[in-house]
Design a protein around this motif. Structure first.
Motif, PDB file in Angstrom:
ATOM      1  N   GLN A 298      -4.208  22.113 -28.046  1.00 27.98           N
ATOM      2  CA  GLN A 298      -3.617  21.547 -26.828  1.00 27.98           C
ATOM      3  C   GLN A 298      -2.611  20.482 -27.218  1.00 27.98           C
ATOM      4  O   GLN A 298      -2.912  19.598 -28.021  1.00 27.98           O
ATOM      5  N   TRP A 299      -1.433  20.570 -26.623  1.00 26.77           N
ATOM      6  CA  TRP A 299      -0.361  19.613 -26.869  1.00 26.77           C
ATOM      7  C   TRP A 299       0.079  18.964 -25.571  1.00 26.77           C
ATOM      8  O   TRP A 299       0.089  19.599 -24.509  1.00 26.77           O
ATOM      9  N   ARG A 300       0.474  17.715 -25.684  1.00 33.34           N
ATOM     10  CA  ARG A 300       1.333  17.096 -24.683  1.00 33.34           C
ATOM     11  C   ARG A 300       2.542  16.630 -25.462  1.00 33.34           C
ATOM     12  O   ARG A 300       2.430  15.837 -26.380  1.00 33.34           O
ATOM     13  N   ASN A 301       3.691  17.182 -25.122  1.00 34.60           N
ATOM     14  CA  ASN A 301       4.949  16.829 -25.769  1.00 34.60           C
ATOM     15  C   ASN A 301       5.885  16.331 -24.678  1.00 34.60           C
ATOM     16  O   ASN A 301       6.363  17.125 -23.875  1.00 34.60           O
TER      17      ASN A 301
ATOM     18  N   GLU B   5       5.656  17.959 -21.212  1.00 31.82           N
ATOM     19  CA  GLU B   5       5.319  19.380 -21.305  1.00 31.82           C
ATOM     20  C   GLU B   5       3.915  19.543 -21.880  1.00 31.82           C
ATOM     21  O   GLU B   5       3.561  18.900 -22.871  1.00 31.82           O
ATOM     22  N   PHE B   6       3.128  20.413 -21.271  1.00 28.66           N
ATOM     23  CA  PHE B   6       1.771  20.685 -21.724  1.00 28.66           C
ATOM     24  C   PHE B   6       1.734  22.100 -22.282  1.00 28.66           C
ATOM     25  O   PHE B   6       2.146  23.049 -21.615  1.00 28.66           O
TER      26      PHE B   6
ATOM     27  N   ILE C  84      -0.792  14.775 -29.147  1.00 26.12           N
ATOM     28  CA  ILE C  84      -0.245  14.041 -28.011  1.00 26.12           C
ATOM     29  C   ILE C  84       0.981  13.289 -28.518  1.00 26.12           C
ATOM     30  O   ILE C  84       0.864  12.434 -29.396  1.00 26.12           O
TER      31      ILE C  84
END
Length: 155
Positions: free
Chosen positions: A43-46, A49-50, A121
């Protein structure tokens, strides 16, 4: 099971090594290679954008490096615990009109027992720079070992 050493629990030396491995992979600008460092359900939060999973990571990075031309990145360890690493980073790139940018940010990483990143994150800010203000001048690819780092530039 795929191992991506170094694996948790991290020491200062192994955390620094993990950061450099990540920097080298991102400087390859190879989305498929980079995506393999993450768990299949990472899981990324950039920024805002998820992103979930390797296929979304690969698609995101493909878009990123299509638009961020001549991308060069520096990462530096900020802090670490057993299975988490925090980094500061900066990167430079230009867009298709030739305008150069420098981005600054922080990332928080969490790893599984095999050393794959399961959570990323990222908080990032960028601004245009004059081409003459560029600092990351090595040939595309891996940053040379003797190139100054973030702290050397005061970033």
């Amino acid at each position: 099971m795929v191992m991506r050493p170094p694996v948790p629990p991290f020491t200062r030396a192994s955390a620094i090594e993990k950061v450099r491995i990540a920097e080298d992979a991102w400087n390859s600008r190879d989305p498929a290679r980079v995506a393999l460092a993450y768990t299949p359900d990472s899981q990324w939060r950039n920024r805002a954008e998820f992103i979930t999973g390797r296929s979304e990571i690969e698609a995101f990075l493909t878009r990123k490096w299509t638009r961020e031309i001549d991308y060069r990145l520096l990462k530096e360890l900020w802090a670490f615990t057993d299975n988490r690493i925090s980094v500061r980073f900066a990167y430079e790139f230009h867009d298709d009109s030739g305008t150069w940018f420098r981005a600054y940010g922080n990332e928080n990483w969490e790893f599984d027992a095999e050393g794959l990143m399961r959570r990323r994150i990222a908080s990032i800010n960028e601004h245009p720079i004059a081409e003459l203000s560029r600092k990351f001048l090595w040939p595309l690819g891996r940053r040379p070992d003797d190139h100054p780092g973030l702290s050397d530039f005061g970033f």
